[in-house]
Design an enzyme around this catalytic site. Structure first.
Site, PDB file in Angstrom:
ATOM      1  N   ASP A  31     -92.472  43.557 -52.405  1.00 55.28           N
ATOM      2  CA  ASP A  31     -93.709  42.867 -52.008  1.00 55.28           C
ATOM      3  C   ASP A  31     -94.956  43.717 -52.293  1.00 55.28           C
ATOM      4  OD1 ASP A  31     -91.854  41.053 -50.817  1.00 55.28           O
ATOM      5  OD2 ASP A  31     -91.932  42.161 -48.931  1.00 55.28           O
ATOM      6  N   GLU A 244     -94.078  31.186 -50.019  1.00 55.89           N
ATOM      7  CA  GLU A 244     -94.567  32.421 -49.371  1.00 55.89           C
ATOM      8  C   GLU A 244     -95.304  33.256 -50.414  1.00 55.89           C
ATOM      9  OE1 GLU A 244     -90.999  34.359 -47.940  1.00 55.89           O
ATOM     10  OE2 GLU A 244     -90.251  34.756 -49.952  1.00 55.89           O
TER      11      GLU A 244
HETATM   12  O1  FUB Z   1     -89.966  41.339 -47.620  1.00 53.61           O
HETATM   13  C1  FUB Z   1     -89.684  40.347 -46.659  1.00 53.61           C
HETATM   14  C2  FUB Z   1     -90.082  39.025 -47.156  1.00 53.61           C
HETATM   15  O2  FUB Z   1     -89.389  38.725 -48.367  1.00 53.61           O
HETATM   16  C3  FUB Z   1     -91.531  38.901 -47.548  1.00 53.61           C
HETATM   17  O3  FUB Z   1     -92.406  38.829 -46.465  1.00 53.61           O
HETATM   18  C4  FUB Z   1     -91.449  37.701 -48.395  1.00 53.61           C
HETATM   19  O4  FUB Z   1     -92.585  37.437 -49.139  1.00 53.61           O
HETATM   20  C5  FUB Z   1     -90.237  38.003 -49.233  1.00 53.61           C
HETATM   21  O5  FUB Z   1     -90.547  38.819 -50.327  1.00 53.61           O
END
Ligand code: FUB
Length: 350
Positions: A31, A244
């Site tokens: 991320d 997301e």
């Molecule tokens: O790293 C945990 C979660 O996985 C992140 O918050 C999301 O965007 C995904 O990458």
């Protein structure tokens, strides 16, 4: 849950064909939110660990506990790990799951924005402050008032306003907030409370931040993504709808809202005329990587554009042990982004 399919490819071939190498290999990182502060690149990633949590559709296996800051003089130079910048044990309101963070600079102070589950198991977004881009960051005693869900991304507009984009469905809990209150029913189901496939998709949220960057200055509103006919994308349009990993940047006076489609494993983008949108769907930035998640950031550095992203090739496919990478990104004369294939000819299918 469909896993990105690599049954037909060996890891040796994937690594050989990968268009970029991992930036850091002594720890797992994911991320990557990259920023240029004082002409140097600082990356604010998640710090992946194996905490022994079983894999589930709520993402319980993403049980991260702290953040490290990584710096690079240029996109091609060595990536330096500056060690622990913030630990969950030092955040009074947070209990676990330090997921994807972001950072911003204002008046010589550095702000780390991060999601974590509070002591009731609800994702909130917090802020921590430092005098240096590498921390250590001192957390606020409480999360941002009325914050919820995950994946904060803070965009500074040319007029000096800062906006936070955030949200994530399934384990990110965005679907539980549709009435403005947390819906705790069916706690183990990431799919309960989602709109039907033929209903408008759940949207990321955006809110302007207060001058001190510590609170929302307004009630968050939907980041609507429109299709080619001007209609909001539908929940069933899984190859294009928001899941997301929001990230916003400006190119030629247009606002680019970029995001992950989650269970279909694309990084996509949509273009708008102002920070609130609506944004018109414009295409794919990154095809699927090894691993379930895909999450990115985009920066301009010395006149070139770069995509920071992650994959699970170093851990040979372990979903929650990812590694950050960087590659060049190009806009054509119409401002459209050339889709990136992370392993060249080798395709990891969705
Ligand atoms: O790293 C945990 C979660 O996985 C992140 O918050 C999301 O965007 C995904 O990458």
């Amino acid at each position: 849950m469909p896993e990105a399919n690599i049954d037909h490819i060996s890891f040796a071939d994937l690594k050989k064909n990968a268009i970029s190498k991992v930036l850091i290999s002594h720890i797992y990182t994911a991320d990557p939110s990259a920023h240029v502060f004082q002409n140097k690149i600082y990356i604010y990633p998640s710090h992946d660990i194996d905490a022994g949590e079983a894999f589930d559709d709520l993402g319980s296996h993403f049980a991260m506990e702290d953040y490290h800051v990584i710096s690079m003089d240029t996109p091609g130079s060595e990536a330096i790990d500056h060690g622990i910048a913030l630990h969950v044990n030092d955040v009074p309101w947070a209990e676990k799951q330090m997921w994807a963070p972001d950072a911003a600079e204002k008046d010589g102070k550095y702000f780390l924005f991060f999601p974590a589950k509070d002591h009731e198991g609800i994702f909130r977004i917090g802020v921590a402050i430092a005098d240096s881009p590498t921390g250590p960051f001192k957390p606020q005693a409480s999360a941002i008032k009325d914050s919820f869900s995950i994946d904060p991304a803070v965009f500074k507009d040319d007029d000096g306003s800062y906006y936070m984009y955030f949200g994530g469905i399934w384990g990110g809990q965005l679907q539980r907030w549709q009435t403005g209150k947390f819906n705790a029913a069916n706690p183990q189901s990431p799919f309960a409370h989602l709109p039907a496939d033929n209903e408008p998709a759940l949207c990321a949220k955006v809110a302007k931040l207060t001058d001190d960057l510590l609170q929302f200055a307004e009630k968050p509103v939907d980041v609507v993504i429109l299709d080619e006919n001007g209609n909001a994308l539908l929940q069933g349009d899984t190859n294009r709808r928001f899941f997301e990993a929001s990230w916003v940047y400006k190119y030629n006076d247009k606002y680019y809202f970029t995001y992950s489609t989650g269970d279909t494993h694309f990084i996509c983008y949509a273009i708008g005329d102002n920070p609130y949108g609506p944004f018109k769907y414009a295409g794919r930035i990154l095809n699927p990587v090894v691993g379930w998640t895909t999450h990115h950031s985009i920066i301009e550095f010395n006149g070139e554009w770069y995509l920071f992203y992650h994959d699970s090739s170093l851990s040979e496919g372990i979903t929650h042990l990812r590694s950050i990478k960087v590659t060049k990104l190009t806009h054509d004369k119409n401002g459209l982004i050339k889709t990136i294939d992370p392993y060249g000819e080798l395709k990891v299918s969705e």
